[in-house]
Design a protein around this motif. Structure first.
Motif, PDB file in Angstrom:
ATOM      1  N   ASP A 244      43.395  38.726  36.355  1.00 52.60           N
ATOM      2  CA  ASP A 244      44.498  38.445  35.433  1.00 52.60           C
ATOM      3  C   ASP A 244      44.951  39.755  34.795  1.00 52.60           C
ATOM      4  O   ASP A 244      44.119  40.533  34.305  1.00 52.60           O
ATOM      5  CB  ASP A 244      44.057  37.487  34.324  1.00 52.60           C
ATOM      6  N   ILE A 245      46.266  39.990  34.799  1.00 54.33           N
ATOM      7  CA  ILE A 245      46.827  41.199  34.191  1.00 54.33           C
ATOM      8  C   ILE A 245      47.824  40.766  33.120  1.00 54.33           C
ATOM      9  O   ILE A 245      48.799  40.066  33.417  1.00 54.33           O
ATOM     10  CB  ILE A 245      47.522  42.087  35.237  1.00 54.33           C
ATOM     11  N   ASP A 246      47.587  41.173  31.887  1.00 51.87           N
ATOM     12  CA  ASP A 246      48.410  40.773  30.747  1.00 51.87           C
ATOM     13  C   ASP A 246      49.200  41.975  30.253  1.00 51.87           C
ATOM     14  O   ASP A 246      48.631  42.951  29.760  1.00 51.87           O
ATOM     15  CB  ASP A 246      47.510  40.236  29.634  1.00 51.87           C
ATOM     16  N   ASN A 247      50.526  41.896  30.397  1.00 55.00           N
ATOM     17  CA  ASN A 247      51.358  43.008  29.957  1.00 55.00           C
ATOM     18  C   ASN A 247      51.294  43.202  28.447  1.00 55.00           C
ATOM     19  O   ASN A 247      51.455  44.325  27.945  1.00 55.00           O
ATOM     20  CB  ASN A 247      52.808  42.774  30.392  1.00 55.00           C
ATOM     21  N   ALA A 248      51.071  42.117  27.695  1.00 54.53           N
ATOM     22  CA  ALA A 248      51.041  42.231  26.231  1.00 54.53           C
ATOM     23  C   ALA A 248      49.893  43.122  25.773  1.00 54.53           C
ATOM     24  O   ALA A 248      50.032  43.898  24.816  1.00 54.53           O
ATOM     25  CB  ALA A 248      50.932  40.847  25.598  1.00 54.53           C
ATOM     26  N   THR A 249      48.748  43.030  26.449  1.00 58.96           N
ATOM     27  CA  THR A 249      47.581  43.810  26.040  1.00 58.96           C
ATOM     28  C   THR A 249      47.355  45.041  26.918  1.00 58.96           C
ATOM     29  O   THR A 249      46.524  45.881  26.589  1.00 58.96           O
ATOM     30  CB  THR A 249      46.319  42.946  26.099  1.00 58.96           C
ATOM     31  N   LYS A 250      48.087  45.095  28.054  1.00 59.47           N
ATOM     32  CA  LYS A 250      47.904  46.187  29.044  1.00 59.47           C
ATOM     33  C   LYS A 250      46.458  46.213  29.544  1.00 59.47           C
ATOM     34  O   LYS A 250      45.879  47.263  29.772  1.00 59.47           O
ATOM     35  CB  LYS A 250      48.273  47.555  28.432  1.00 59.47           C
ATOM     36  N   VAL A 351      34.978  44.866  44.916  1.00 64.62           N
ATOM     37  CA  VAL A 351      34.816  43.525  44.351  1.00 64.62           C
ATOM     38  C   VAL A 351      35.783  42.522  44.979  1.00 64.62           C
ATOM     39  O   VAL A 351      35.417  41.377  45.253  1.00 64.62           O
ATOM     40  CB  VAL A 351      35.025  43.567  42.817  1.00 64.62           C
ATOM     41  N   THR A 352      37.005  42.942  45.217  1.00 63.09           N
ATOM     42  CA  THR A 352      38.046  42.023  45.661  1.00 63.09           C
ATOM     43  C   THR A 352      38.056  41.849  47.183  1.00 63.09           C
ATOM     44  O   THR A 352      37.473  42.639  47.925  1.00 63.09           O
ATOM     45  CB  THR A 352      39.428  42.509  45.220  1.00 63.09           C
ATOM     46  N   GLN A 353      38.758  40.791  47.609  1.00 64.86           N
ATOM     47  CA  GLN A 353      38.982  40.493  49.022  1.00 64.86           C
ATOM     48  C   GLN A 353      40.459  40.195  49.223  1.00 64.86           C
ATOM     49  O   GLN A 353      41.148  39.738  48.290  1.00 64.86           O
ATOM     50  CB  GLN A 353      38.183  39.248  49.441  1.00 64.86           C
ATOM     51  N   VAL A 354      40.964  40.434  50.422  1.00 59.20           N
ATOM     52  CA  VAL A 354      42.281  39.913  50.760  1.00 59.20           C
ATOM     53  C   VAL A 354      42.231  38.395  50.566  1.00 59.20           C
ATOM     54  O   VAL A 354      41.291  37.730  50.993  1.00 59.20           O
ATOM     55  CB  VAL A 354      42.656  40.266  52.210  1.00 59.20           C
ATOM     56  N   GLY A 355      43.230  37.861  49.880  1.00 60.35           N
ATOM     57  CA  GLY A 355      43.235  36.430  49.591  1.00 60.35           C
ATOM     58  C   GLY A 355      42.800  36.080  48.185  1.00 60.35           C
ATOM     59  O   GLY A 355      42.831  34.908  47.812  1.00 60.35           O
ATOM     60  N   ASP A 356      42.414  37.070  47.377  1.00 61.94           N
ATOM     61  CA  ASP A 356      42.087  36.801  45.977  1.00 61.94           C
ATOM     62  C   ASP A 356      43.369  36.653  45.160  1.00 61.94           C
ATOM     63  O   ASP A 356      44.378  37.331  45.410  1.00 61.94           O
ATOM     64  CB  ASP A 356      41.241  37.940  45.385  1.00 61.94           C
ATOM     65  N   LEU A 357      43.314  35.803  44.166  1.00 63.25           N
ATOM     66  CA  LEU A 357      44.462  35.539  43.307  1.00 63.25           C
ATOM     67  C   LEU A 357      44.599  36.624  42.248  1.00 63.25           C
ATOM     68  O   LEU A 357      43.616  37.007  41.603  1.00 63.25           O
ATOM     69  CB  LEU A 357      44.313  34.187  42.628  1.00 63.25           C
ATOM     70  N   VAL A 358      45.842  37.114  42.060  1.00 66.98           N
ATOM     71  CA  VAL A 358      46.164  38.066  40.997  1.00 66.98           C
ATOM     72  C   VAL A 358      47.314  37.467  40.191  1.00 66.98           C
ATOM     73  O   VAL A 358      48.388  37.206  40.739  1.00 66.98           O
ATOM     74  CB  VAL A 358      46.565  39.442  41.563  1.00 66.98           C
ATOM     75  N   THR A 359      47.087  37.234  38.907  1.00 67.94           N
ATOM     76  CA  THR A 359      48.102  36.643  38.034  1.00 67.94           C
ATOM     77  C   THR A 359      48.576  37.673  37.031  1.00 67.94           C
ATOM     78  O   THR A 359      47.766  38.239  36.286  1.00 67.94           O
ATOM     79  CB  THR A 359      47.545  35.419  37.290  1.00 67.94           C
ATOM     80  N   VAL A 360      49.879  37.946  37.026  1.00 68.15           N
ATOM     81  CA  VAL A 360      50.483  38.902  36.088  1.00 68.15           C
ATOM     82  C   VAL A 360      51.352  38.117  35.122  1.00 68.15           C
ATOM     83  O   VAL A 360      52.147  37.268  35.547  1.00 68.15           O
ATOM     84  CB  VAL A 360      51.322  39.960  36.829  1.00 68.15           C
ATOM     85  N   THR A 361      51.222  38.388  33.836  1.00 65.45           N
ATOM     86  CA  THR A 361      52.010  37.681  32.820  1.00 65.45           C
ATOM     87  C   THR A 361      52.681  38.662  31.877  1.00 65.45           C
ATOM     88  O   THR A 361      52.186  39.777  31.646  1.00 65.45           O
ATOM     89  CB  THR A 361      51.123  36.731  31.991  1.00 65.45           C
ATOM     90  N   GLY A 362      53.839  38.228  31.335  1.00 69.33           N
ATOM     91  CA  GLY A 362      54.472  38.940  30.232  1.00 69.33           C
ATOM     92  C   GLY A 362      55.397  40.071  30.603  1.00 69.33           C
ATOM     93  O   GLY A 362      55.833  40.818  29.710  1.00 69.33           O
ATOM     94  N   THR A 363      55.765  40.233  31.884  1.00 66.41           N
ATOM     95  CA  THR A 363      56.687  41.311  32.252  1.00 66.41           C
ATOM     96  C   THR A 363      58.124  40.804  32.214  1.00 66.41           C
ATOM     97  O   THR A 363      58.383  39.618  31.986  1.00 66.41           O
ATOM     98  CB  THR A 363      56.361  41.870  33.643  1.00 66.41           C
TER      99      THR A 363
END
Length: 424
Positions: A244-250, A351-363
């Motif tokens: 999870d990547i949160d633009n509000a908190t960077k 740690v990651t694999q192709v097919g892992d979920l990445v969620t970006v919010t707040g952009t």
């Protein structure tokens, strides 16, 4: 009662028992024979029709049965070689395990067992068309064999040009997915027909084996096109990881099996080149690659980057950016990518694999349908609406007011699935 009389009665009882059982068994046989006489004989209609010519090499043996069920199919070529295959789950046809050869003759023998137990066999002999001369739709299966994928990995087939809407049902019928253990799902098309995704209502369970067959070679697609090739792959699903990547908190939060394992400062796209907000899937991983944006809007640079993980066709990556470490966690300075430190990028690659979920919010901008593998960027109800075939009853969307198809893109179509090298 004396002993001799009791023994005599016991002997009579024991002797009578087999006679009673024998009478029931005989009566049962008679009832079955009566049922067989009363039941109508089984009937079956086959396709291709007998003596049919110029049959596509994608042909299946269609079986329309009355008063019975198909209990055997044998398909042989004109040299007597048997063709392997298997029936569809709904029993409407028998699917050869590989495309038929062009310009050959085949004979199918279909055995049907009737409701009363009687059997009948029907045959059909047909000839396949030579190699088609019509232009082919190029298909690409983004699911490679012998890999371990993340739990959000959609099975993706891309088409160039896109499949016309009226032909999508026929194409979808030739896209097969098997999961072990079973976890049923459905296909969903982008509005322009350039991509079809397959997923289940929920993420894949770790350890699931997924086998895919895109049986498109020689398939008539509309009136003017044919399918180009047969694609197969079998792979498995690995551990559960999400980002999870949160633009509000960077900040980037990395989860494994639902538990937070690390937070990482990030710098996202600056206002002129913002990052996309939405649910994405890691598509590629590169220990080292080159971003070349010459000729692209807001581009014009060439830079080598380490530990890059692609999120979109448009060129958004998570990658090592030692030049922006002072901004990470504070301000956005990238060209749309998620910049992290060199140490964090190296750790994340392990740690990651192709097919892992990445969620970006707040952009500032939402993720566009089709800009990457965007199967999870809509609800299950919206996703299932994109199927060109009826969705199985247990998977159907709940009834509610209609809303846009998951492939609908405001202001135009989705980007073609041609990777851009841009990033930053």
């Amino acid at each position: 009662m004396d002993v001799r009389r009791r023994l005599t009665l016991l002997a009579v009882t024991i002797a009578a028992t087999p006679l009673v059982l024998g009478g029931c068994t005989a009566e049962g046989r008679k009832a079955a024979e009566r049922a067989a006489r009363v039941a109508p004989p089984p009937a079956v209609e086959l396709t291709p029709a007998d003596r049919a010519r110029d049959v596509p090499v994608s042909a299946e043996i269609g079986t329309s049965v009355a008063h019975g069920r198909v209990t055997g199919v044998r398909l042989t070529d004109d040299k007597g070689r048997q063709v392997p295959g298997e029936p569809r789950e709904d029993g409407t046809s028998w699917v050869p395990g590989a495309p038929l050869a062009g310009g050959r003759t085949y004979t199918a023998e279909v055995t049907v067992t009737g409701d009363g137990g009687r059997t009948t066999t029907r045959t059909t002999t047909f000839s396949t068309a030579p190699k088609p001369t019509k232009p082919a739709i190029t298909s690409t299966l983004y699911f490679t064999g012998n890999q371990t994928y993340g739990t959000a990995m959609p099975v993706t087939v891309a088409f160039d040009p896109g499949v016309p809407k009226e032909a999508r049902a026929a194409v979808q019928k030739r896209l097969f997915v098997k999961t072990d253990p079973p976890q049923p799902g459905t296909w969903s098309w982008l509005e322009d027909g350039s991509q079809a995704y397959y997923r289940a209502p929920d993420f894949w369970r770790p350890g699931t084996k997924i086998s895919v067959r895109a049986a498109l070679e020689g398939l008539p697609i509309g009136t003017d096109l044919v399918g180009d090739a047969e694609h197969r792959a079998t792979s498995k699903i690995g551990r559960q990881v999400s980002v999870d990547i949160d633009n509000a908190t960077k900040q980037m939060s990395v989860f494994r099996d639902g538990k937070l394992v690390r937070r990482i400062p990030v710098s996202l796209g600056k206002p002129s080149t913002p990052s996309s907000s939405g649910k994405m899937v890691i598509m590629e991983k590169h220990e080292r690659t080159t971003f070349d944006t010459r000729g692209e809007p807001d581009g014009g640079y060439v830079v080598d980057v380490d530990d890059a993980q692609r999120l979109t066709w448009g060129g958004e990556f998570i990658h090592s950016a030692p030049w922006s470490e002072g901004d990470q966690g504070y301000s956005n300075v990238s060209h749309g990518c998620a910049n992290v430190s060199a140490a964090a990028a190296d750790w994340l690659m392990g740690v990651t694999q192709v097919g892992d979920l990445v969620t970006v919010t707040g952009t500032e901008v939402p993720l566009r349908a089709g800009n990457g593998w965007t199967a999870w960027n809509v609800s299950w109800d919206e996703f299932a609406k994109g199927s060109a075939l009826p969705v199985p009853a247990g998977l159907r969307p709940s009834p509610h007011t209609a809303s846009p198809h998951p492939g609908a893109v405001a202001g135009g179509g989705s980007p073609a699935p041609t990777p851009s090298a841009s990033g930053g």
